[in-house]
Design a protein around this motif. Structure first.
Motif, short mmCIF file in Angstrom:
data_model
loop_
_atom_site.label_atom_id
_atom_site.label_comp_id
_atom_site.label_asym_id
_atom_site.label_seq_id
_atom_site.Cartn_x
_atom_site.Cartn_y
_atom_site.Cartn_z
N GLY A 85 5.64 2.00 5.45
CA GLY A 85 4.22 2.13 5.15
C GLY A 85 3.48 0.87 5.56
O GLY A 85 3.95 0.09 6.39
N SER A 86 2.30 0.69 4.97
CA SER A 86 1.44 -0.42 5.34
C SER A 86 1.72 -1.66 4.49
O SER A 86 1.76 -1.58 3.26
CB SER A 86 -0.02 -0.02 5.17
OG SER A 86 -0.84 -1.16 5.27
N ALA A 87 1.85 -2.80 5.17
CA ALA A 87 2.02 -4.07 4.45
C ALA A 87 0.75 -4.44 3.69
O ALA A 87 0.77 -5.29 2.82
CB ALA A 87 2.38 -5.18 5.43
N ASN A 88 -0.35 -3.78 4.05
CA ASN A 88 -1.64 -4.04 3.37
C ASN A 88 -1.99 -2.93 2.39
O ASN A 88 -3.16 -2.77 2.02
CB ASN A 88 -2.76 -4.20 4.41
CG ASN A 88 -2.55 -5.45 5.24
OD1 ASN A 88 -2.56 -6.55 4.70
ND2 ASN A 88 -2.32 -5.28 6.53
N ALA A 89 -0.98 -2.18 1.96
CA ALA A 89 -1.23 -1.02 1.08
C ALA A 89 -1.82 -1.45 -0.27
O ALA A 89 -1.44 -2.48 -0.82
CB ALA A 89 0.09 -0.28 0.85
N ASP A 90 -2.71 -0.59 -0.79
CA ASP A 90 -3.21 -0.80 -2.16
C ASP A 90 -2.25 -0.20 -3.17
O ASP A 90 -2.22 -0.61 -4.33
CB ASP A 90 -4.57 -0.11 -2.33
CG ASP A 90 -5.69 -0.86 -1.63
OD1 ASP A 90 -5.48 -2.06 -1.32
OD2 ASP A 90 -6.75 -0.26 -1.38
N ILE A 91 -1.50 0.83 -2.72
CA ILE A 91 -0.59 1.51 -3.65
C ILE A 91 0.85 1.37 -3.15
O ILE A 91 1.13 1.62 -1.97
CB ILE A 91 -0.89 3.02 -3.75
CG1 ILE A 91 -2.38 3.26 -4.05
CG2 ILE A 91 -0.02 3.68 -4.82
CD1 ILE A 91 -2.77 4.74 -3.98
N MET A 92 1.73 1.01 -4.05
CA MET A 92 3.14 0.92 -3.70
C MET A 92 3.93 1.87 -4.59
O MET A 92 3.78 1.83 -5.82
CB MET A 92 3.58 -0.53 -3.92
CG MET A 92 4.85 -0.89 -3.27
SD MET A 92 4.99 -2.68 -3.12
CE MET A 92 6.72 -2.75 -2.67
N PHE A 93 4.70 2.75 -3.99
CA PHE A 93 5.55 3.69 -4.72
C PHE A 93 6.98 3.16 -4.69
O PHE A 93 7.47 2.77 -3.63
CB PHE A 93 5.52 5.08 -4.09
CG PHE A 93 4.19 5.76 -4.24
CD1 PHE A 93 3.88 6.45 -5.41
CD2 PHE A 93 3.23 5.71 -3.23
CE1 PHE A 93 2.65 7.08 -5.56
CE2 PHE A 93 2.00 6.33 -3.37
CZ PHE A 93 1.71 7.02 -4.54
N ILE A 94 7.61 3.20 -5.86
CA ILE A 94 8.99 2.70 -5.94
C ILE A 94 9.92 3.82 -6.43
O ILE A 94 9.75 4.33 -7.55
CB ILE A 94 9.12 1.51 -6.93
CG1 ILE A 94 8.01 0.46 -6.72
CG2 ILE A 94 10.51 0.89 -6.83
CD1 ILE A 94 8.07 -0.32 -5.46
N GLY A 95 10.89 4.16 -5.60
CA GLY A 95 11.89 5.14 -5.98
C GLY A 95 13.17 4.44 -6.42
O GLY A 95 13.18 3.23 -6.70
N GLN A 110 1.43 -7.38 -2.40
CA GLN A 110 0.42 -7.54 -3.45
C GLN A 110 -0.45 -6.29 -3.59
O GLN A 110 -1.68 -6.34 -3.40
CB GLN A 110 -0.47 -8.76 -3.18
CG GLN A 110 0.28 -10.08 -3.20
CD GLN A 110 -0.47 -11.20 -2.51
OE1 GLN A 110 -1.68 -11.21 -2.48
NE2 GLN A 110 0.27 -12.13 -1.95
N PRO A 111 0.16 -5.16 -3.90
CA PRO A 111 -0.63 -3.92 -4.03
C PRO A 111 -1.56 -4.01 -5.24
O PRO A 111 -1.36 -4.85 -6.12
CB PRO A 111 0.45 -2.85 -4.27
CG PRO A 111 1.57 -3.60 -4.91
CD PRO A 111 1.58 -4.96 -4.29
N LYS A 112 -2.57 -3.13 -5.23
CA LYS A 112 -3.48 -3.09 -6.40
C LYS A 112 -2.83 -2.33 -7.55
O LYS A 112 -3.17 -2.53 -8.70
CB LYS A 112 -4.79 -2.39 -6.01
CG LYS A 112 -5.61 -3.18 -5.00
CD LYS A 112 -7.08 -2.79 -5.09
CE LYS A 112 -7.91 -3.66 -4.20
NZ LYS A 112 -8.28 -2.98 -2.95
N VAL A 113 -1.93 -1.41 -7.21
CA VAL A 113 -1.22 -0.67 -8.25
C VAL A 113 0.18 -0.31 -7.76
O VAL A 113 0.39 -0.08 -6.56
CB VAL A 113 -2.04 0.59 -8.70
CG1 VAL A 113 -2.21 1.59 -7.58
CG2 VAL A 113 -1.42 1.27 -9.90
N ILE A 114 1.12 -0.31 -8.70
CA ILE A 114 2.49 0.10 -8.39
C ILE A 114 2.76 1.38 -9.17
O ILE A 114 2.41 1.48 -10.35
CB ILE A 114 3.50 -0.99 -8.84
CG1 ILE A 114 3.26 -2.29 -8.08
CG2 ILE A 114 4.95 -0.51 -8.63
CD1 ILE A 114 4.06 -3.48 -8.62
#
Ligand code: URA
Length: 199
Positions: A50-60, A132-136
């Motif tokens: 995905g994007s290194a500049n993402a606002d949202i990060m999903f963790i599986g 440094q996403p805005k939300v995880i």
């Protein structure tokens, strides 16, 4: 509100234009990892996508067979379902970032061992620090337990804004759980709306 015991603020900010490079250099530095026995059975280390500049990060949780084969997270059955949830939420896979607690596939897709989590988690911590996403958003119990260092039930972790090193974090069901139980679709959708309100 839960807090990781070692919660600290991330003080070094990386400029957005440098994040792709920092992240890809980091991948190169860990791609041949042999810290735990899973390296012997893996085909590929699955770093993240995905994007290194993402606002949202999903963790599986950890790569499955298809992810191990392709070196990309969430490309199997659960991944296809995640893709359709993302598009229903008007999110593009390439705009978010998706990673796992473990970078290598556990045999027979068993749960990660505590020793494997301990060896592998610093990689995820560093990815979060770079992006440094805005939300995880933790997808499932295992990701939430690993990052928050708690052992709470899913029902106690949902609908709350947790914090991971100062970053808002929400917890929802793993897409694979939806494949087993269709009734989780609505609560997962509500968790997505809750997360989107934090942006
Ligand atoms: N399940 C996960 O937790 N991660 C993946 O990458 C695929 C399936």
């Amino acid at each position: 509100m839960s807090k990781a015991p070692d919660e600290k603020d991330i003080s070094i900010k990386i400029h957005p234009i440098d994040k792709e490079k920092v992240l890809s250099d980091y991948y190169l530095s860990i791609k041949d990892c042999k810290k735990c026995p899973l390296h012997r059975t893996r085909t590929n280390l699955v770093f993240g996508a995905g994007s290194a500049n993402a606002d949202i990060m999903f963790i599986g949780e950890a790569p499955g067979a298809e992810e191990d084969k392709q070196g990309i997270p969430f490309v199997g059955r659960a991944g296809k379902l995640l893709d359709s949830i993302l598009s229903a939420a008007k999110l593009r896979r390439e705009d978010v970032y998706i990673a796992n607690v473990l970078k290598c596939r556990p045999p027979q897709n068993r749960d990660p061992l505590p020793s494997e989590e301990q060896q592998c988690l610093p990689y995820l911590h560093r990815q979060i620090e770079i992006i440094q996403p805005k939300v995880i958003c933790c997808l499932g119990r295992i990701a939430a337990h690993a990052l928050l260092r708690i052992k709470d039930k899913m029902s106690d972790m949902r609908g709350i804004v947790h914090k991971f090193h100062g970053i808002p974090m929400v917890v929802t069901y793993h897409p694979a759980a939806l494949l087993r139980n269709e009734r989780l679709k609505r609560p997962l959708w509500e968790d997505f709306q809750f997360m989107l309100e934090l942006l």
